[in-house]
Scaffold this motif. Structure first.
Motif, PDB file in Angstrom:
ATOM      1  N   ARG A 110      29.533  43.260  56.929  1.00  0.00           N
ATOM      2  CA  ARG A 110      28.390  44.158  57.047  1.00  0.00           C
ATOM      3  C   ARG A 110      28.708  45.538  56.456  1.00  0.00           C
ATOM      4  N   VAL A 111      29.951  45.981  56.614  1.00  0.00           N
ATOM      5  CA  VAL A 111      30.337  47.277  56.053  1.00  0.00           C
ATOM      6  C   VAL A 111      30.359  47.216  54.528  1.00  0.00           C
ATOM      7  N   ILE A 112      31.007  46.189  53.975  1.00  0.00           N
ATOM      8  CA  ILE A 112      31.106  46.070  52.518  1.00  0.00           C
ATOM      9  C   ILE A 112      29.729  45.826  51.900  1.00  0.00           C
ATOM     10  N   ASN A 113      28.891  45.048  52.572  1.00  0.00           N
ATOM     11  CA  ASN A 113      27.532  44.815  52.066  1.00  0.00           C
ATOM     12  C   ASN A 113      26.723  46.107  52.020  1.00  0.00           C
ATOM     13  N   ALA A 114      26.954  46.991  52.997  1.00  0.00           N
ATOM     14  CA  ALA A 114      26.276  48.292  52.972  1.00  0.00           C
ATOM     15  C   ALA A 114      26.711  49.086  51.748  1.00  0.00           C
ATOM     16  N   GLY A 115      28.016  49.008  51.422  1.00  0.00           N
ATOM     17  CA  GLY A 115      28.505  49.675  50.229  1.00  0.00           C
ATOM     18  C   GLY A 115      27.950  49.074  48.956  1.00  0.00           C
ATOM     19  N   LEU A 116      27.842  47.756  48.910  1.00  0.00           N
ATOM     20  CA  LEU A 116      27.282  47.080  47.735  1.00  0.00           C
ATOM     21  C   LEU A 116      25.804  47.424  47.549  1.00  0.00           C
ATOM     22  N   THR A 117      25.077  47.516  48.661  1.00  0.00           N
ATOM     23  CA  THR A 117      23.665  47.895  48.572  1.00  0.00           C
ATOM     24  C   THR A 117      23.519  49.312  48.021  1.00  0.00           C
ATOM     25  N   ALA A 118      24.363  50.224  48.502  1.00  0.00           N
ATOM     26  CA  ALA A 118      24.321  51.600  48.006  1.00  0.00           C
ATOM     27  C   ALA A 118      24.693  51.655  46.529  1.00  0.00           C
ATOM     28  N   TYR A 119      25.647  50.823  46.129  1.00  0.00           N
ATOM     29  CA  TYR A 119      26.041  50.786  44.715  1.00  0.00           C
ATOM     30  C   TYR A 119      24.895  50.288  43.842  1.00  0.00           C
ATOM     31  N   ARG A 120      24.201  49.262  44.343  1.00  0.00           N
ATOM     32  CA  ARG A 120      23.138  48.643  43.552  1.00  0.00           C
ATOM     33  C   ARG A 120      21.979  49.603  43.300  1.00  0.00           C
ATOM     34  N   ILE A 121      21.691  50.488  44.242  1.00  0.00           N
ATOM     35  CA  ILE A 121      20.530  51.379  44.100  1.00  0.00           C
ATOM     36  C   ILE A 121      20.929  52.798  43.689  1.00  0.00           C
ATOM     37  N   SER A 122      22.214  53.041  43.487  1.00  0.00           N
ATOM     38  CA  SER A 122      22.664  54.395  43.146  1.00  0.00           C
ATOM     39  C   SER A 122      22.361  54.720  41.690  1.00  0.00           C
ATOM     40  N   PRO A 123      22.232  56.002  41.349  1.00  0.00           N
ATOM     41  CA  PRO A 123      21.923  56.408  39.976  1.00  0.00           C
ATOM     42  C   PRO A 123      23.117  56.229  39.047  1.00  0.00           C
ATOM     43  N   ASN A 124      22.882  56.374  37.755  1.00  0.00           N
ATOM     44  CA  ASN A 124      23.933  56.190  36.760  1.00  0.00           C
ATOM     45  C   ASN A 124      24.773  57.451  36.604  1.00  0.00           C
ATOM     46  N   ASN A 125      25.209  57.968  37.701  1.00  0.00           N
ATOM     47  CA  ASN A 125      26.086  59.133  37.706  1.00  0.00           C
ATOM     48  C   ASN A 125      27.274  58.807  38.583  1.00  0.00           C
ATOM     49  N   LYS A 126      28.469  58.866  38.012  1.00  0.00           N
ATOM     50  CA  LYS A 126      29.653  58.395  38.724  1.00  0.00           C
ATOM     51  C   LYS A 126      29.870  59.118  40.044  1.00  0.00           C
ATOM     52  N   ASP A 127      29.862  60.440  40.017  1.00  0.00           N
ATOM     53  CA  ASP A 127      30.151  61.209  41.223  1.00  0.00           C
ATOM     54  C   ASP A 127      29.113  60.958  42.306  1.00  0.00           C
TER      55      ASP A 127
END
Length: 227
Positions: free
Chosen positions: A81-98
């Motif tokens: 559940r923790v890693i999936n939360a991170g993957l979800t945030a990665y999937r919807i995050s903008p194209n800016n690394k920081d």
């Protein structure tokens, strides 16, 4: 007087019986929490290990896009559940690394706090029982001794024989209080240690996942993750 349990119970007053019934309820409640937490912990650890084995193989290749679109079901344990939360945030995050790394880090931290808090559910009851049961028993003991001396005053005679029944009644509540408190304290310490260990596991796994995200974004692969 026969100092068997049955005989002592037969001579026990109403107040002492109320104390014993209260301690009995506290004991049952703590046993229910112990059993429920052990079952939950056993299942979530097994699910987390299965998730780590499957997702770890994907993340080892640095393929976050595949990992973000992989559905391993609902039974993924606290780690999943923790890693999936991170993957979800990665999937919807903008194209800016920081910004993306910061977004993933916050998502991991939020879910980690939820998981640790969820695992602690019921431990407060064990702590309460462990700390208060001896005092509940002591209350019964105090009132039993008061009753014993009242009987001695009423009879007009002294000696241990006069108050022995009252003292036995008083001490049985203390013994029962300790019998309730000791398992509760032991279970609380064991389960709290288990939660602390899982919190460390979650923190380590979150940091490792965040490193994978940072390397992936540093390689410029994030531009296609939403495709």
């Amino acid at each position: 007087m026969d100092f068997s349990i049955a005989s002592i119970w037969a001579h026990t007053g109403l107040f002492a019986r109320c104390i014993i019934f209260t301690l009995g309820i506290m004991s049952i409640a703590s046993l229910v929490v112990m059993a429920e937490r052990m079952l939950v912990f056993r299942k979530t650890r097994a699910d987390s290990r299965n998730f780590a084995a499957k997702m770890g193989a994907i993340l080892a290749k640095g393929d976050l896009n595949t990992a973000a679109n992989t559905n391993l079901g609902k039974d993924v344990g606290h780690l999943g559940r923790v890693i999936n939360a991170g993957l979800t945030a990665y999937r919807i995050s903008p194209n800016n690394k920081d910004v993306a790394v910061e977004s993933v880090a916050r998502a991991l931290e939020r879910q980690a706090q939820r998981e640790v808090q969820s695992m602690k559910r019921g431990l407060g009851l064990l702590a309460t029982v462990g700390s208060t049961a001896p005092f509940v028993g002591l209350l019964g003991t105090t009132m039993g001794i008061v009753t014993a001396f009242q009987l001695m005053a009423t009879s007009g005679s002294g000696g241990l024989g006069t108050i022995s029944a009252g003292i036995a009644e008083a001490l049985i509540t203390t013994a029962f209080g300790l019998l309730v408190a000791i398992p509760a304290v032991m279970a609380y310490n064991f389960l709290q240690g288990w939660v602390d260990a899982r919190a460390v596991d979650i923190s380590e796994s979150s940091n490792e996942f965040l490193d994978v995200v940072a390397r992936h974004l540093g390689g410029g692969a994030h531009s296609s993750h939403a495709a």
